[in-house]
Design a protein around this motif. Structure first.
Motif, PDB file in Angstrom:
ATOM      1  N   PRO A  23       0.801  -1.233   0.000  1.00 34.23           N
ATOM      2  CA  PRO A  23       0.000   0.000   0.000  1.00 34.23           C
ATOM      3  C   PRO A  23       0.827   1.274   0.000  1.00 34.23           C
ATOM      4  O   PRO A  23       0.348   2.328  -0.421  1.00 34.23           O
ATOM      5  N   LEU A  24       2.089   1.187   0.452  1.00 34.17           N
ATOM      6  CA  LEU A  24       2.946   2.379   0.464  1.00 34.17           C
ATOM      7  C   LEU A  24       3.407   2.769  -0.927  1.00 34.17           C
ATOM      8  O   LEU A  24       4.030   3.829  -1.106  1.00 34.17           O
ATOM      9  N   ASN A  25       3.102   1.930  -1.947  1.00 30.37           N
ATOM     10  CA  ASN A  25       3.462   2.291  -3.323  1.00 30.37           C
ATOM     11  C   ASN A  25       2.863   3.630  -3.715  1.00 30.37           C
ATOM     12  O   ASN A  25       3.481   4.420  -4.438  1.00 30.37           O
ATOM     13  N   MET A  26       1.618   3.895  -3.258  1.00 35.33           N
ATOM     14  CA  MET A  26       0.970   5.149  -3.645  1.00 35.33           C
ATOM     15  C   MET A  26       1.710   6.351  -3.066  1.00 35.33           C
ATOM     16  O   MET A  26       1.744   7.416  -3.682  1.00 35.33           O
ATOM     17  N   VAL A  27       2.339   6.186  -1.909  1.00 35.18           N
ATOM     18  CA  VAL A  27       3.126   7.273  -1.316  1.00 35.18           C
ATOM     19  C   VAL A  27       4.416   7.461  -2.109  1.00 35.18           C
ATOM     20  O   VAL A  27       4.786   8.584  -2.468  1.00 35.18           O
ATOM     21  N   THR A  28       5.098   6.359  -2.392  1.00 36.53           N
ATOM     22  CA  THR A  28       6.355   6.432  -3.134  1.00 36.53           C
ATOM     23  C   THR A  28       6.151   7.023  -4.523  1.00 36.53           C
ATOM     24  O   THR A  28       6.942   7.854  -4.987  1.00 36.53           O
ATOM     25  N   GLU A  29       5.075   6.616  -5.209  1.00 42.39           N
ATOM     26  CA  GLU A  29       4.825   7.099  -6.561  1.00 42.39           C
ATOM     27  C   GLU A  29       4.496   8.580  -6.584  1.00 42.39           C
ATOM     28  O   GLU A  29       4.701   9.248  -7.599  1.00 42.39           O
ATOM     29  N   MET A  30       3.931   9.116  -5.487  1.00 47.01           N
ATOM     30  CA  MET A  30       3.687  10.553  -5.431  1.00 47.01           C
ATOM     31  C   MET A  30       5.001  11.335  -5.410  1.00 47.01           C
ATOM     32  O   MET A  30       5.049  12.495  -5.829  1.00 47.01           O
ATOM     33  N   TYR A  31       6.040  10.716  -4.885  1.00 43.79           N
ATOM     34  CA  TYR A  31       7.355  11.367  -4.862  1.00 43.79           C
ATOM     35  C   TYR A  31       8.079  11.090  -6.175  1.00 43.79           C
ATOM     36  O   TYR A  31       8.256  11.964  -6.997  1.00 43.79           O
ATOM     37  N   SER A  32       8.468   9.857  -6.353  1.00 43.20           N
ATOM     38  CA  SER A  32       9.085   9.379  -7.590  1.00 43.20           C
ATOM     39  C   SER A  32       9.505   7.946  -7.357  1.00 43.20           C
ATOM     40  O   SER A  32       9.928   7.593  -6.249  1.00 43.20           O
ATOM     41  N   LEU A  33       9.372   7.124  -8.362  1.00 41.77           N
ATOM     42  CA  LEU A  33       9.831   5.750  -8.214  1.00 41.77           C
ATOM     43  C   LEU A  33      11.345   5.728  -8.016  1.00 41.77           C
ATOM     44  O   LEU A  33      12.062   6.578  -8.561  1.00 41.77           O
ATOM     45  N   PRO A  34      11.849   4.760  -7.258  1.00 41.93           N
ATOM     46  CA  PRO A  34      13.309   4.681  -7.100  1.00 41.93           C
ATOM     47  C   PRO A  34      13.973   4.303  -8.407  1.00 41.93           C
ATOM     48  O   PRO A  34      13.397   3.603  -9.245  1.00 41.93           O
ATOM     49  N   ALA A  35      15.180   4.791  -8.591  1.00 45.23           N
ATOM     50  CA  ALA A  35      15.926   4.458  -9.797  1.00 45.23           C
ATOM     51  C   ALA A  35      16.267   2.974  -9.792  1.00 45.23           C
ATOM     52  O   ALA A  35      16.463   2.364  -8.730  1.00 45.23           O
ATOM     53  N   TYR A  36      16.319   2.393 -10.983  1.00 48.09           N
ATOM     54  CA  TYR A  36      16.676   0.974 -11.086  1.00 48.09           C
ATOM     55  C   TYR A  36      18.086   0.767 -10.536  1.00 48.09           C
ATOM     56  O   TYR A  36      18.999   1.543 -10.800  1.00 48.09           O
ATOM     57  N   GLY A  37      18.251  -0.290  -9.756  1.00 47.63           N
ATOM     58  CA  GLY A  37      19.545  -0.570  -9.155  1.00 47.63           C
ATOM     59  C   GLY A  37      19.721   0.041  -7.785  1.00 47.63           C
ATOM     60  O   GLY A  37      20.750  -0.180  -7.137  1.00 47.63           O
TER      61      GLY A  37
END
Length: 653
Positions: free
Chosen positions: A344-358
């Protein structure tokens, strides 16, 4: 919990198998098709030229988009004519893939769309004709009292003209002026409104120039009613009859559209089918073709590759799979792998920005802090119960997907934290229970079954210290993550002079305050000075010392102080709830108390629901993420079966 490892896949297969392979990939939902040729070497570009690779035809994509537009237009028409949408808690109907792509059902959907659009076109034609008749009647309205056939025209000796005069001038004045010009003129008024007078002018042609010149001073403007036969009143009656007939036809057309509600399910299936085709054709549009083969380039999760490989082996094709290089990381799509607690915390992270790959997936690290902080700020058992019940009801009844599922799942987790913190502070819609018991029995002295550990109004300073202590723990956690990350990246000295130095300072300050020893603090200060001296050059050694002290001391102090908002929002929510409860108790009537208390608590709950979420995000984004988080990831968007109105069930093999 981590970021899913991706592999770059290049596939060369026969054109005759293209549609079947695309359908397979869409059913599996694990391949993101990308535009090929964006990072080719000169040698690879030459090979592609030799193969004569060309883009596929984009017409099927346009046709699929048009199909969905037509279906959505039909649904909008039905909704406008009274077709009720499904309730928020109504789950979407389930279909198998075979049912969704069933030719008979597909034909039913297309036919339903055609019926609705055709009925709407018929209604629109009737409405346009009715508007035209209304406009014609409006044009004839000023002349209804004029008993003169509208086809009447001027002769060689007589001028006959319809026109308007400004209503600012009295009719008698105009007529008197015309009589002064010539007796061979007659001006008759048919009607008048606030701005104009509608008149019939008759005069001898020998004096028409003088008459028209005189009328221009009064704003004379000619009106043309050519094409009519009979008087205005006769035409108006005829138009009224036609208009009445059209209104009946319009009512019948509206009723017909209203009776088409039964077509809604078929049209929704058609809309979803069209969306699935759009997704497939968008993937197809990124392919490159030769006369006999096609090239597909994309990304597939490493854990899914063996399954994909087993399917590809059934076709005459060739593939190449490789891990992305670090230079390719910015273009690699990011998929987060989380469990029920952290997803469920994906919605919080996506509001900021997805983490870079790696890099790191922040959800497992952030989840405990986010949920705990939210509960601290809300801190009310009543509010927590409402949040948990709302979450359970929506997730069980509506069964939302994607962002809405994450929202209500997070609402439930934060509701648990809110309830527990409310139990710790003794809050249930503020002081609702003690207040209502006093109304029922003034001698009542309510005592909880357990003593609250602290209350926002009486233990404010303790809560403030506790909030900043929790903030300090989160900051230390962020520093620890940064330390490990730097060690893994080989930046050992950066880890020592940035994180270790200030851990020593913090530990030394704690030991000095407790009176144990000052040596650790002195060692930490020496490391603060030594860091810039060792790493900087020239005069930068001096400025680096002061810069390090100023930036870190003020930075850490400001960051820790930011967590005082945990106390502030807890105190504000508690005070507002108690204020409304007190206002409701003033009349001394239980019913009035319950009404005022519930209205006030509803407002307080709504404000805190949003306010706590925003402030909680701020603490994560600024105070926590800033220490280790590397943003900029590109969202993973595989070719998949995405629907809006129906749930497509994936059958087990």
């Amino acid at each position: 919990m981590a970021i899913v490892k991706m592999k770059r896949m290049r596939l060369l297969a026969m054109v005759q198998d293209r549609e079947e392979l695309l359908r397979l990939m869409q059913d599996m939902g694990c391949v993101e098709v990308e535009e090929p040729g964006t990072d080719l070497t000169e040698e690879e570009e030459q090979v592609w030229k030799d193969l004569s690779l060309t883009r596929v035809d984009a017409q099927p994509l346009s046709q699929a988009r048009e199909r969905r537009q037509r279906a959505e237009r039909a649904l909008a028409i039905l909704k406008h004519h009274g077709c009720k949408s499904k309730g928020f808690l109504t789950p979407r109907p389930s279909l198998s893939r075979e049912q969704l792509f069933d030719p008979q059902r597909e034909q039913e959907g297309l036919s339903a769309v055609d019926q609705v659009l055709e009925a709407d076109r018929t209604l629109a034609a009737y409405q346009a004709e009715e508007s035209r008749l209304s406009a014609q009647r409006a044009a004839l309205a000023p002349w209804l009292e004029l008993n003169l056939p509208l086809e009447s025209a001027s002769t060689r000796d007589m001028l006959l003209q319809l026109g308007t005069l400004s209503a600012a001038f009295p009719l008698e004045e105009v007529q008197h002026t015309l009589e002064g010009v010539t007796p061979l003129v007659e001006l008759t008024q048919a009607s008048a409104d606030r701005d104009s007078r509608y008149c019939l002018l008759v005069c001898h042609t020998s004096v028409q120039e003088q008459v028209l010149d005189a009328l221009r001073e009064y704003g004379w403007s000619r009106v043309s009613l050519s094409g009519w036969t009979g008087t205005a009143a006769d035409n108006d009656r005829r138009l009224a009859e036609e208009q009445e007939q059209l209104k009946q036809k319009i009512a019948e057309a509206v009723a017909q559209l209203g009776s088409m509600a039964s077509l809604t399910d078929a049209i929704r299936r058609e809309s979803d089918l069209a969306q699935v085709l759009i997704n497939r054709e968008e993937g197809r549009s990124r392919l490159l073709d030769t006369e006999k083969t096609f090239l597909l380039q994309g990304w597939v999760p490493a854990q899914k590759w063996e399954e994909m490989k087993s399917h590809l082996e059934q076709y005459p094709c060739a593939w190449e799979v490789e891990d992305p290089t670090e230079e390719e990381y910015p273009s690699v799509p990011v998929q987060l792998k989380n469990n029920w607690f952290t997803k469920p915390l994906n919605m919080v992270t996506e509001m900021y920005s997805l983490p870079a790959y790696g890099s790191l997936d922040p959800n497992p690290l952030m989840a405990p802090f986010f949920i705990l902080f939210y509960g601290i700020m809300m801190a009310d058992m009543g509010y927590g119960l409402v949040m948990m019940l709302a979450s359970i009801i929506v997730l069980k009844k509506a069964k939302p997907r994607g962002g809405m599922h994450n929202f209500f799942a997070l609402l439930g987790l934060c509701g648990v934290s809110t309830f527990l913190m409310g139990a710790v502070t003794g809050g249930f819609f503020g002081d609702f229970i003690p207040q209502i018991l006093k109304l029922l029995n003034p001698e009542s002295t309510f005592v909880w079954f357990w003593p609250p550990l602290f209350t926002p109004l009486e233990d404010t300073m303790m809560i403030l210290v506790g909030a900043m202590a929790l903030g300090f723990v989160q900051i230390l956690t962020g520093m620890a993550i940064s330390f490990v990350k730097k060690i893994r990246d080989g930046k050992i000295m950066d880890a020592i002079w940035e994180e270790v130095t200030w851990w020593v300072v913090f530990a030394g300050a704690a030991l000095a305050i407790l009176g144990v020893t000052n040596l650790v603090l002195i060692l930490g200060l020496v490391m603060v000075v030594a860091g810039p001296v060792i790493t900087e050059k020239g005069f930068g050694k001096i400025t680096g010392i002061f810069g390090s002290l100023y930036n870190h001391v003020t930075g850490y102090f400001g960051d820790i102080l930011s967590y005082s908002r945990l106390m502030a929002l807890m105190l504000a929510g508690s005070v507002i709830a108690q204020v409304f409860n007190t206002l409701g108790a003033i009349p001394g009537n239980v019913v009035i108390f319950v009404i005022i208390s519930m209205l006030g608590n509803t407002l307080n709950f709504a404000l805190n629901l949003l306010g706590c979420y925003v402030h909680d995000m701020r603490l994560q984004f600024l105070e926590f993420f800033g220490r280790f988080y590397k943003e900029g990831g590109k969202s993973y968007r595989p070719l998949s079966v995405e629907t809006q109105y129906v749930e497509v069930m994936k059958e087990d093999n």
